[in-house]
Design a protein around this motif. Sequence first.
Motif, mmCIF file in Angstrom:
data_model
loop_
_atom_site.group_PDB
_atom_site.id
_atom_site.type_symbol
_atom_site.label_atom_id
_atom_site.label_comp_id
_atom_site.label_asym_id
_atom_site.label_seq_id
_atom_site.Cartn_x
_atom_site.Cartn_y
_atom_site.Cartn_z
ATOM 1 N N ASN A 1 -6.745 4.422 15.930
ATOM 2 C CA ASN A 1 -6.731 4.940 14.555
ATOM 3 C C ASN A 1 -5.832 4.133 13.623
ATOM 4 N N TYR B 1 -12.854 -3.423 3.816
ATOM 5 C CA TYR B 1 -13.564 -2.290 3.238
ATOM 6 C C TYR B 1 -12.641 -1.486 2.320
ATOM 7 N N VAL C 1 -7.476 -1.548 11.245
ATOM 8 C CA VAL C 1 -8.383 -1.752 10.107
ATOM 9 C C VAL C 1 -9.028 -3.126 10.268
ATOM 10 N N PHE D 1 -1.886 6.058 3.834
ATOM 11 C CA PHE D 1 -1.299 7.077 4.702
ATOM 12 C C PHE D 1 -1.065 6.461 6.086
ATOM 13 N N SER E 1 0.796 -1.226 0.000
ATOM 14 C CA SER E 1 0.000 0.000 0.000
ATOM 15 C C SER E 1 0.827 1.274 0.000
ATOM 16 N N ASN E 2 2.126 1.188 0.363
ATOM 17 C CA ASN E 2 2.991 2.364 0.297
ATOM 18 C C ASN E 2 4.449 1.906 0.245
ATOM 19 N N GLU F 1 -12.578 1.628 1.809
ATOM 20 C CA GLU F 1 -12.120 2.870 2.440
ATOM 21 C C GLU F 1 -10.910 2.624 3.345
ATOM 22 N N ASP F 2 -10.825 1.421 3.943
ATOM 23 C CA ASP F 2 -9.654 1.098 4.753
ATOM 24 C C ASP F 2 -8.419 0.944 3.884
ATOM 25 N N LYS G 1 -7.841 2.499 1.131
ATOM 26 C CA LYS G 1 -7.429 3.850 0.744
ATOM 27 C C LYS G 1 -6.753 4.568 1.911
ATOM 28 N N ARG G 2 -7.356 4.444 3.103
ATOM 29 C CA ARG G 2 -6.791 5.097 4.281
ATOM 30 C C ARG G 2 -5.419 4.540 4.622
ATOM 31 N N ASN G 3 -5.203 3.272 4.287
ATOM 32 C CA ASN G 3 -3.947 2.612 4.617
ATOM 33 C C ASN G 3 -2.773 3.131 3.789
ATOM 34 N N GLN H 1 -0.511 5.928 9.872
ATOM 35 C CA GLN H 1 -1.078 6.665 10.986
ATOM 36 C C GLN H 1 -0.044 6.949 12.098
#
Length: 408
Positions: free
Chosen positions: A377, A393, A380, A402, A291-292, A395-396, A398-400, A404
């Motif tokens: 935060n 999900y 997931v 970045f 993811s990154n 959205e998780d 996508k959020r992953n 935290q």
Amino acid sequence: MLPTLMTILKRQAPACVFSLAALCSLGAMAQSPGPLKLGIIGPMSGGSADFGQAMLNGIEIAVSEINAVGGYLGRPIELVVKDDKGDPETGLKMSEELVKVDKVVSTIGFCNTGVAIKAIPVFQSNQSPLIVPCAAGSPVTQQVEPAASYIFRVSPSEDIKAPFMVKDILRRGLNKVAIFADATPYGESGKNDVVKALAASNLKPVHVTSFPLGVKDLSTEMEAARAAGANVIIAYTVGPENAVIARSRAAVKWTAPLVGPWTLSFPNFIDTAGPAAEGTMTVQTFIAEPSNERRVAFLSAYKRMHKDSRMAVPMASAQGYDAVYLLTYSLFGIRDGRLTGPAIKAQLEDIKRVYYGVVATYDKPFSTASKDAVTENMLVMGLVRNGAVTFAYPEDAKRNLFVQRKTQ
């Protein structure tokens, strides 16, 4: 290609701050008093070996990277590995060996909550810092008042995972909960955390089953949970008993969703339960998807070092990896070279530099008031699909992208 530690540190560190690699180089020019012994303890055999070995794999990657740029001030880090077999008495004995015989500078370890709790007094009484990368039971960091505690943790505590899980199932309209928990300290504390999280929404579980390790069938208990009106099952156990829960649910032809902590991502559940594991949801800090950049690098390093395209328990490996770097960053805060337990504890509580880790961005992960580095935060929901864990999900996912930081 995996960036070298030197490259990563140069990219991350401000120019005014000594990088870890620079300090390693400076130390290499001085006389080295020999390897720096780091204790590692976990279940390398037995029913919990899945995540004990995964933890060790992640630790070995971090140590190899650090040693490649000079170790600690020219001293290579040497691992002293102990197998606690997931047994509290063995864990106690091995902990005493690490602290009193092997004279390790610090220890990273424990996967089983009950084993950790049994051994914690050894580390605390000897003022020997312990970083826990796996054991998640809430009591692990509650045995000693935080300001005095030598026990640090980079695994998410069940007292944040349970509320996170309960919020998720309630959002999906699943409000009649059956709890299946083993009779170990992990199972008991997890059950209590779920009950507490439900109470915050004025709910109670409609059914609770407690079972011993080694149980082979829970079909009767499944029938009782269904008769009580349950529409979701929350499981709290560590070993192959998770698979017994899933297979028993399938045996009575019940389709209530199965939800639980990270133990439902272990091979001893997914592989043993087979088709009965499909669709299970599990709380995660790290899912083995690129993811990154940091996670791509870590996954590539894992595959190269361990010749394994499948990371058995990704969370255990990633959290073990991050634990090594957090400890190393703290060691470099000690300017006089005296690596005493109190000195290391003080530095862990006030790490000066931000560590850009695999699981999280660690900015002041510990303090005298908090020994848990992971906050809600960072969590997931994972989904078991085709024998692996992916994001539940979109959205998780996508959020992953970045990473935290800890919320205070």
